[in-house]
Write an enzyme that holds these catalytic residues in place. Sequence first.
Site, mmCIF file in Angstrom:
data_model
loop_
_atom_site.group_PDB
_atom_site.id
_atom_site.type_symbol
_atom_site.label_atom_id
_atom_site.label_comp_id
_atom_site.label_asym_id
_atom_site.label_seq_id
_atom_site.Cartn_x
_atom_site.Cartn_y
_atom_site.Cartn_z
ATOM 1 N N GLU A 30 114.066 93.529 44.048
ATOM 2 C CA GLU A 30 113.821 93.570 42.605
ATOM 3 C C GLU A 30 113.095 94.852 42.177
ATOM 4 O OE1 GLU A 30 111.386 90.382 41.049
ATOM 5 O OE2 GLU A 30 111.828 90.911 38.980
ATOM 6 N N LYS A 79 118.055 92.161 42.119
ATOM 7 C CA LYS A 79 117.515 91.568 40.888
ATOM 8 C C LYS A 79 117.035 92.714 39.984
ATOM 9 C CE LYS A 79 114.036 88.296 39.220
ATOM 10 N NZ LYS A 79 113.500 86.960 39.412
HETATM 11 P P1 13P Z 1 111.017 87.264 34.071
HETATM 12 O O1 13P Z 1 112.389 86.665 33.949
HETATM 13 O O2 13P Z 1 109.972 86.519 33.288
HETATM 14 O O3 13P Z 1 111.009 88.738 33.825
HETATM 15 O O4 13P Z 1 110.576 87.092 35.581
HETATM 16 C C1 13P Z 1 111.463 87.338 36.576
HETATM 17 C C2 13P Z 1 110.740 87.604 37.820
HETATM 18 O O5 13P Z 1 110.940 86.931 38.787
HETATM 19 C C3 13P Z 1 109.760 88.695 37.860
HETATM 20 O O6 13P Z 1 109.465 88.996 39.200
#
Ligand code: 13P
Length: 364
Positions: free
Chosen positions: A177, A219
């Site tokens: 991510e 992600k």
């Molecule tokens: P949000 O969808 O609230 O941005 O969070 C996703 C997430 O897992 C952040 O690490």
Amino acid sequence: MNRKELNATAYKMMAPGKGLLAMDESNPTCNKRFAKIGIPQTEAARRDWRELIVTTPHLAESISGAILYDETIRQNTKDGTPIINAISDAGIIPGIKVDMGAKPMAGYPGEKVTEGLDGLRDRLQEYARLGARFAKWRAVIEIGAGIPSRACIEANAHALARYAALCQEAGLVPIVEPEVLMDGSHDLKHCFDVTLEVLRTVFSQLYQQGVMLEGMILKPNMVIPGSDCPDQATVAEVAVATVNCLLQAVPAAVAGIAFLSGGQAGELASAHLNSMHVQFGARLPWPLTFSFARAIQQPAMDIWHGKAANVSIAQQALNHRAKCNQAARRGEYSSEMEMMLKDQFSKQAIMTSITLFVSSGLLT
Ligand code: 13P
């Protein structure tokens, strides 16, 4: 590394019509969200909230996997069932956040690097023993005057790839991510350029460190103008910019892409995902779905307010957002559907309130 097993888990996480639910807020982040609406910031309240989520009826119809936080993976529901078992029993794959948070980067004021590689091999083994099947690591990239620097992008990409390689060694599917934040006044093109550079750097590091793309999930953020940008983009523009950016940076071998919501309102996040599917459909080389936290949880948390009497209505609100995102993943989401479901939901909410009122003995 068991390549077949990793690929099979990643494939299940990307199951058609489903997405991921991020419920892995660290204690300080979870407490901050509770404090905003007056919920006590205690371990018991955090447990009750996570129990509410994982016991939501029918959640597995639209949610394939749930990302937990370290505290949650060790907690039990009120009846003594380990929360991780409650998730697996519901037909949802459990995962775990393993980074130790984004910390100020030495020598680069205003920028952050995510920590947590020290001791990670051992922690991953423990999480695998506890029943986790996948993991998550979030890097944070901010856009501002003169940032992000190459140093920040490279340090974060390197850590993401080291983490991903260790996950695959432990048999866990890594969710990679790299989040380019929505904060700031930059425009759509600026977000596109930074996101593209970040993703290309991340995939270069993943390649160098031998990460199996078929056994990982990306992600990313959607490509969106900064929240203070006066020139906001339409839903269709965001969808086109996002998919074009991903097409230029993400190899087709990647098992799937699941977006973070980044602070977008739930309905807007659904509309963006939907528009990507409507406009690109079968031309997308990877499964494209959601891995939202706030965009799924927030309305339900607002309703729950820490009160047992609100659990069932809050669960309906949670399921409602999950279903809307399921429809978006299929390119079948519409504002009418949102209204229809909301209507049905508020009728149920009224009925539940009447029932609670009558059973409380206030009405005879
Ligand atoms: P949000 O969808 O609230 O941005 O969070 C996703 C997430 O897992 C952040 O690490």
